[in-house]
Scaffold this motif. Sequence first.
Motif, PDB file in Angstrom:
ATOM      1  N   ASP A 282       0.834  -1.204   0.000  1.00  0.00           N
ATOM      2  CA  ASP A 282       0.000   0.000   0.000  1.00  0.00           C
ATOM      3  C   ASP A 282       0.869   1.254   0.000  1.00  0.00           C
ATOM      4  N   LYS A 283       1.884   1.291   0.871  1.00  0.00           N
ATOM      5  CA  LYS A 283       2.773   2.447   0.937  1.00  0.00           C
ATOM      6  C   LYS A 283       3.530   2.632  -0.382  1.00  0.00           C
ATOM      7  N   LYS A 284       3.915   1.521  -0.985  1.00  0.00           N
ATOM      8  CA  LYS A 284       4.627   1.584  -2.273  1.00  0.00           C
ATOM      9  C   LYS A 284       3.726   2.181  -3.353  1.00  0.00           C
ATOM     10  N   LEU A 285       2.455   1.770  -3.373  1.00  0.00           N
ATOM     11  CA  LEU A 285       1.505   2.310  -4.358  1.00  0.00           C
ATOM     12  C   LEU A 285       1.256   3.797  -4.125  1.00  0.00           C
ATOM     13  N   LEU A 286       1.068   4.184  -2.865  1.00  0.00           N
ATOM     14  CA  LEU A 286       0.811   5.591  -2.550  1.00  0.00           C
ATOM     15  C   LEU A 286       1.989   6.474  -2.972  1.00  0.00           C
ATOM     16  N   ASP A 287       3.192   5.994  -2.747  1.00  0.00           N
ATOM     17  CA  ASP A 287       4.384   6.745  -3.145  1.00  0.00           C
ATOM     18  C   ASP A 287       4.451   6.871  -4.667  1.00  0.00           C
ATOM     19  N   LYS A 288       4.144   5.784  -5.354  1.00  0.00           N
ATOM     20  CA  LYS A 288       4.159   5.795  -6.827  1.00  0.00           C
ATOM     21  C   LYS A 288       3.102   6.754  -7.360  1.00  0.00           C
ATOM     22  N   MET A 289       1.924   6.724  -6.766  1.00  0.00           N
ATOM     23  CA  MET A 289       0.843   7.608  -7.203  1.00  0.00           C
ATOM     24  C   MET A 289       1.220   9.072  -7.025  1.00  0.00           C
ATOM     25  N   ASP A 290       1.877   9.396  -5.916  1.00  0.00           N
ATOM     26  CA  ASP A 290       2.305  10.780  -5.680  1.00  0.00           C
ATOM     27  C   ASP A 290       3.268  11.249  -6.769  1.00  0.00           C
ATOM     28  N   LYS A 291       4.190  10.374  -7.156  1.00  0.00           N
ATOM     29  CA  LYS A 291       5.178  10.732  -8.174  1.00  0.00           C
ATOM     30  C   LYS A 291       4.524  10.899  -9.548  1.00  0.00           C
ATOM     31  N   ILE A 292       3.583  10.019  -9.861  1.00  0.00           N
ATOM     32  CA  ILE A 292       2.869  10.137 -11.148  1.00  0.00           C
ATOM     33  C   ILE A 292       2.028  11.413 -11.151  1.00  0.00           C
ATOM     34  N   SER A 293       1.376  11.712 -10.022  1.00  0.00           N
ATOM     35  CA  SER A 293       0.563  12.936  -9.918  1.00  0.00           C
ATOM     36  C   SER A 293       1.418  14.178 -10.148  1.00  0.00           C
ATOM     37  N   THR A 294       2.639  14.163  -9.590  1.00  0.00           N
ATOM     38  CA  THR A 294       3.559  15.292  -9.776  1.00  0.00           C
ATOM     39  C   THR A 294       3.927  15.433 -11.250  1.00  0.00           C
ATOM     40  N   ALA A 295       4.196  14.298 -11.913  1.00  0.00           N
ATOM     41  CA  ALA A 295       4.549  14.325 -13.339  1.00  0.00           C
ATOM     42  C   ALA A 295       3.381  14.838 -14.178  1.00  0.00           C
ATOM     43  N   ILE A 296       2.165  14.427 -13.812  1.00  0.00           N
ATOM     44  CA  ILE A 296       0.961  14.884 -14.530  1.00  0.00           C
ATOM     45  C   ILE A 296       0.778  16.388 -14.347  1.00  0.00           C
ATOM     46  N   GLU A 297       0.926  16.851 -13.104  1.00  0.00           N
ATOM     47  CA  GLU A 297       0.754  18.275 -12.794  1.00  0.00           C
ATOM     48  C   GLU A 297       1.776  19.128 -13.548  1.00  0.00           C
ATOM     49  N   GLU A 298       3.025  18.672 -13.568  1.00  0.00           N
ATOM     50  CA  GLU A 298       4.071  19.412 -14.286  1.00  0.00           C
ATOM     51  C   GLU A 298       3.759  19.475 -15.776  1.00  0.00           C
ATOM     52  N   PHE A 299       3.298  18.372 -16.329  1.00  0.00           N
ATOM     53  CA  PHE A 299       2.959  18.328 -17.753  1.00  0.00           C
ATOM     54  C   PHE A 299       1.837  19.309 -18.072  1.00  0.00           C
ATOM     55  N   MET A 300       0.810  19.320 -17.227  1.00  0.00           N
ATOM     56  CA  MET A 300      -0.354  20.172 -17.487  1.00  0.00           C
ATOM     57  C   MET A 300      -0.042  21.650 -17.304  1.00  0.00           C
ATOM     58  N   LEU A 301       0.950  21.949 -16.462  1.00  0.00           N
ATOM     59  CA  LEU A 301       1.325  23.346 -16.243  1.00  0.00           C
ATOM     60  C   LEU A 301       2.301  23.857 -17.298  1.00  0.00           C
ATOM     61  N   LEU A 302       3.203  22.987 -17.766  1.00  0.00           N
ATOM     62  CA  LEU A 302       4.272  23.416 -18.658  1.00  0.00           C
ATOM     63  C   LEU A 302       3.922  23.300 -20.137  1.00  0.00           C
ATOM     64  N   ASN A 303       3.039  22.372 -20.491  1.00  0.00           N
ATOM     65  CA  ASN A 303       2.682  22.203 -21.900  1.00  0.00           C
ATOM     66  C   ASN A 303       1.557  23.149 -22.285  1.00  0.00           C
ATOM     67  N   ILE A 304       1.693  23.711 -23.456  1.00  0.00           N
ATOM     68  CA  ILE A 304       0.827  24.814 -23.889  1.00  0.00           C
ATOM     69  C   ILE A 304      -0.178  24.362 -24.942  1.00  0.00           C
ATOM     70  N   VAL A 305      -1.405  24.881 -24.791  1.00  0.00           N
ATOM     71  CA  VAL A 305      -2.469  24.649 -25.766  1.00  0.00           C
ATOM     72  C   VAL A 305      -2.546  25.866 -26.681  1.00  0.00           C
ATOM     73  N   ASP A 306      -2.533  25.632 -27.992  1.00  0.00           N
ATOM     74  CA  ASP A 306      -2.608  26.723 -28.972  1.00  0.00           C
ATOM     75  C   ASP A 306      -4.057  27.180 -29.096  1.00  0.00           C
ATOM     76  N   PHE A 307      -4.487  27.981 -28.122  1.00  0.00           N
ATOM     77  CA  PHE A 307      -5.886  28.416 -28.064  1.00  0.00           C
ATOM     78  C   PHE A 307      -5.975  29.683 -27.241  1.00  0.00           C
TER      79      PHE A 307
END
Length: 223
Positions: free
Chosen positions: A172-197
């Motif tokens: 469970d702890k291993k999954l929670l840690d993995k989820m936190d890291k994936i969430s961080t990667a998702i958040e960074e992607f959504m903040l840094l990548n630009i939509v042409d709109f």
Amino acid sequence: MISIKEACRYQNFLMNTIDNLNYLLSDKTNLTTITEKHFKNKSNSNAVDEVIEEDNERIFNCKANDISYLMIELIDERARLAMAISKAKSQEKINWVENGEKMDLDSAVDYNKTLRTAANKLTELASMKDKVIKTQGSDYLINNEGNQNKYYYPVEKTVKVDFNKKVVYNLDKKLLDKMDKISTAIEEFMLLNIVDFTPSLSLHATLEDVILQYEEKLANKNK
């Protein structure tokens, strides 16, 4: 040009605005005017006929047909935005490697959602404890007179966890840690990548702001 995160927020804002416009088009108050003609003179030659316009509590001046055009405009804008978001998502991969490959945004979001479902169940399992449940049982006996009598006695039921809680806890702890890291990667992607709109409205505009802006647009168009 906006980030994917802002684009998704704006997408939800557009949908809420469209729903509110649709509601306005369902409210008869916004669709009709009421005029009462009082023909007093027909019954009283000394009286004067009267015309009364009923007050209408509208928040806008434009008619239902204009509101309809505005609603369609926003629907079309949302469709363009959805395509722009899809294009932005497909251009890059997020900074997370699974099975030797970087994941795209939608796959990462879906994967994290599935991991969360599993982690919730593991958290529940890891919190389980052994317990003793005390209840009462009953039986019958024959007394010296040959009569059947019911009697009661205490019962202890022991419920023991039948799996290795430590293994479940660590997983469970291993999954929670993995989820936190994936969430961080998702958040960074959504903040840094630009939509042409470029949004046509402010994300913080009220429904009245949206309609007034459209009314101004119509006024300028008809000049």
